[in-house]
Design an enzyme around this catalytic site. Structure first.
Site, PDB file in Angstrom:
ATOM      1  N   LYS A 252     -14.029  -2.371 -13.802  1.00 34.94           N
ATOM      2  CA  LYS A 252     -12.657  -1.851 -13.950  1.00 34.94           C
ATOM      3  C   LYS A 252     -12.205  -1.860 -15.413  1.00 34.94           C
ATOM      4  O   LYS A 252     -11.612  -0.909 -15.904  1.00 34.94           O
ATOM      5  CB  LYS A 252     -11.692  -2.677 -13.088  1.00 34.94           C
TER       6      LYS A 252
ATOM      7  N   GLY B   9      -1.844  15.084  -4.224  1.00 31.48           N
ATOM      8  CA  GLY B   9      -0.960  15.205  -5.378  1.00 31.48           C
ATOM      9  C   GLY B   9       0.335  15.939  -5.100  1.00 31.48           C
ATOM     10  O   GLY B   9       0.902  16.566  -6.000  1.00 31.48           O
TER      11      GLY B   9
ATOM     12  N   HIS C 261       5.569   4.061  -2.985  1.00 35.37           N
ATOM     13  CA  HIS C 261       4.844   3.539  -1.815  1.00 35.37           C
ATOM     14  C   HIS C 261       5.584   3.946  -0.538  1.00 35.37           C
ATOM     15  O   HIS C 261       6.814   3.826  -0.471  1.00 35.37           O
ATOM     16  CB  HIS C 261       4.748   2.007  -1.915  1.00 35.37           C
TER      17      HIS C 261
ATOM     18  N   ASN D  30       5.207   2.993  -9.504  1.00 37.43           N
ATOM     19  CA  ASN D  30       4.449   3.457  -8.334  1.00 37.43           C
ATOM     20  C   ASN D  30       5.424   3.855  -7.239  1.00 37.43           C
ATOM     21  O   ASN D  30       6.559   3.357  -7.198  1.00 37.43           O
ATOM     22  CB  ASN D  30       3.541   2.323  -7.833  1.00 37.43           C
TER      23      ASN D  30
HETATM   24  C1  GRF Z   1       2.376   9.061  -1.053  1.00 38.42           C
HETATM   25  O1  GRF Z   1       2.856   8.915   0.259  1.00 38.42           O
HETATM   26  C2  GRF Z   1       2.672   7.834  -1.877  1.00 38.42           C
HETATM   27  O2  GRF Z   1       3.769   7.113  -1.423  1.00 38.42           O
HETATM   28  C3  GRF Z   1       1.432   6.996  -1.688  1.00 38.42           C
HETATM   29  O3  GRF Z   1       0.375   7.909  -1.608  1.00 38.42           O
HETATM   30  C4  GRF Z   1       0.861   9.146  -1.084  1.00 38.42           C
HETATM   31  C5  GRF Z   1       0.363  10.211  -2.018  1.00 38.42           C
HETATM   32  O4  GRF Z   1       0.625  11.494  -1.519  1.00 38.42           O
HETATM   33  N1  GRF Z   1       1.297   6.043  -2.760  1.00 38.42           N
HETATM   34  P1  GRF Z   1       0.434  12.762  -2.441  1.00 38.42           P
HETATM   35  O5  GRF Z   1      -1.015  12.739  -2.952  1.00 38.42           O
HETATM   36  O6  GRF Z   1       1.412  12.669  -3.569  1.00 38.42           O
HETATM   37  O7  GRF Z   1       0.666  13.934  -1.559  1.00 38.42           O
END
Ligand code: GRF
Length: 192
Positions: free
Chosen positions: A65, A12, A109, A107
């Protein structure tokens, strides 16, 4: 003030960046809820420290789900959540949530989509020996990391790059980019 729910499954650190941006008045939103599918995830600790309500669920305790997403939806609607911010949430969003929140789910990524969707995007980029990778913020649709792209930032990959070093670079960019993009979307009415 718009209300957001952050969905996370792990450490997180992006959730923390959003919490900090709200505290520092860089992001004008209320974080109404953390949704998490892993009881031991550190993001829960972060929510506790920030006084943010949490909905923690175990997927296998639900029929499917649609069943756990109905439970999430009840929480979101009960709190009047306006939009959903995925931050390391390791599940595909299903039709139950999409029907109610389509166009209001984003989201982040760790690659320049459409390259390297799915799990371990950083490992995929290193294995492919690309010279440039980066970060993408996008709207969520029913696919895996496929929705319309909102923002991207590129990073050069050095010859000496390791998974750890690239991950650190990516996180640093994410923590800056995500709150900024969220605020821009709110300003533009793109998440209202
Ligand atoms: C991040 O690199 C994000 O891009 C991907 O998952 C990772 C989560 O990292 N979707 P964190 O839990 O916010 O440290």
């Amino acid at each position: 003030m718009k209300k957001i729910a952050v969905f996370a499954s792990g450490s997180g650190s992006n959730f923390q960046a959003i919490i900090d941006a709200v505290k520092e008045s860089k992001l004008h939103a209320e974080i109404s809820l953390l949704v998490c599918d892993k009881r031991e995830a550190f993001c829960i600790e972060r929510a506790g420290q920030a006084g943010i309500p949490q909905f923690v669920f175990t997927a296998k305790n639900y029929a499917d789900k649609a069943d756990y997403e109905r439970a999430i939806l009840r929480e979101l609607e009960g709190l009047g959540v306006d939009f959903i911010v995925l931050a390391g949430y390791m599940r595909l969003i299903g039709t139950t949530l999409l029907r109610s929140y389509e166009g209001r789910i984003v989201n982040i990524h760790p690659s320049l989509l459409p390259a390297f969707p799915g799990k371990d995007a950083i490992g995929q980029a290193l294995a492919a020996k690309v010279k440039v990778s980066g970060v993408t913020v996008h709207f969520v649709d029913e696919g895996m990391d496929t929705g319309p792209i909102i923002a991207q930032k590129a990073i050069e990959i050095d010859a000496s790059e390791t998974k750890e070093s690239l991950q650190a670079k990516i996180h640093a960019i994410e923590h800056e980019l995500y709150p900024t993009v969220l605020q821009n979307l709110l300003n533009a009415g793109g998440l209202s």
